[in-house]
Design a protein around this motif. Structure first.
Motif: not given
Ligand SMILES: *Cc1c(COP(=O)(O)O)cnc(C)c1O
Length: 239
Positions: A130, A133, A141-142
């Motif tokens: 994702n 955001q 998330s990263e």
């Protein structure tokens, strides 16, 4: 009366032509990008029609509908799951899918790994990231992905083939470009932190839909997931 086969044939030719043009602009071989035909809004007849035109890679976003259609379509096709997967559906799904694009948590990955061991399968998966955001979007998330990366290298059954993302919806395809280039950079960075044998298979970027697939190809997509552009001009019979 319109013949769905004719409409779909025209749409498919047009999508392939646009994919090829995007490859040319990016200096990529057209063999480096595959089309997954997303059938979630398509009538069963339309799915049969596109299969008859030679399309073999089909995508559904709901496990239940994928399983149902995998029973209904008897021709040799390969099913891609592109939407959320609950852990209680993994056992039924694994034997039927060629690639799960939408693995969005370590918990799901662990469930897939355990069940793959029990069933003696080697499922192929992509990890969904994702990057836009948006709260509503699924995916790692990263930071979560980087944190989990070392443990992901210990999987014995599950083959992690690459990354997937969805850009935020926009009328302007260009707005998706930064998200797609970021996914490509992330893939390159993560693959440098893998044993060479695993890095070789960690090569896919599933990104790009009807509204933004050309930009995605320019930014390195190897799989585009296209629905609406293939079915435009057709109408489902009213219930
Ligand atoms: C529906 C869907 C697509 C295809 O979307 P179109 O805009 O119709 O091409 C691609 N990816 C995912 C995850 C989807 O749910």
């Amino acid at each position: 009366m319109i013949d769905p086969g004719e409409v779909i044939s025209r749409n498919l030719t047009d999508v392939k032509r646009r994919m090829q043009a995007a490859c040319e602009r990016a200096g990529r071989s057209s063999a480096s990008v595959s089309l997954v035909a997303v059938t979630k809004y398509a009538e069963l007849d339309w799915v049969r029609a596109i299969v008859a035109l030679g399309m073999q890679e089909l995508g559904e976003n709901r496990p239940q509908q994928l399983l149902q259609r995998a029973d209904q379509i008897t021709a040799p096709v390969q099913w891609h799951l592109i939407g959320p997967l609950q852990r209680n559906k993994v056992r039924a799904l694994l034997p039927r899918v060629t690639l799960i694009h939408s693995v969005d948590s370590v918990r799901l990955l662990e469930a897939i790994e355990r069940i793959a061991g029990e069933l003696q399968l080697q499922p192929r998966v992509l990890l969904e990231v994702n990057l836009s955001q948006e709260e509503a979007k699924h995916g790692f998330s990263e930071a979560e992905l980087r944190d989990a990366w070392t443990s992901i290298q210990t999987l014995q059954h599950t083959q992690v083939m690459g990354l997937m993302t969805m850009a935020a919806y926009s009328e302007q395809a260009e707005e998706a470009r930064p998200v797609f280039s970021q996914l490509c950079r992330l893939k390159n960075e993560l693959s440098q932190q893998m044993p060479a044998a695993r890095a070789d298979q960690f090569r896919h970027l599933s990104m790009g839909m009807t509204g933004d697939f050309e930009v995605a190809i320019e930014e390195g997509a190897t799989l585009v997931r296209i629905g609406s552009a293939l079915w435009q001009g057709l109408e489902a019979p009213s219930e």
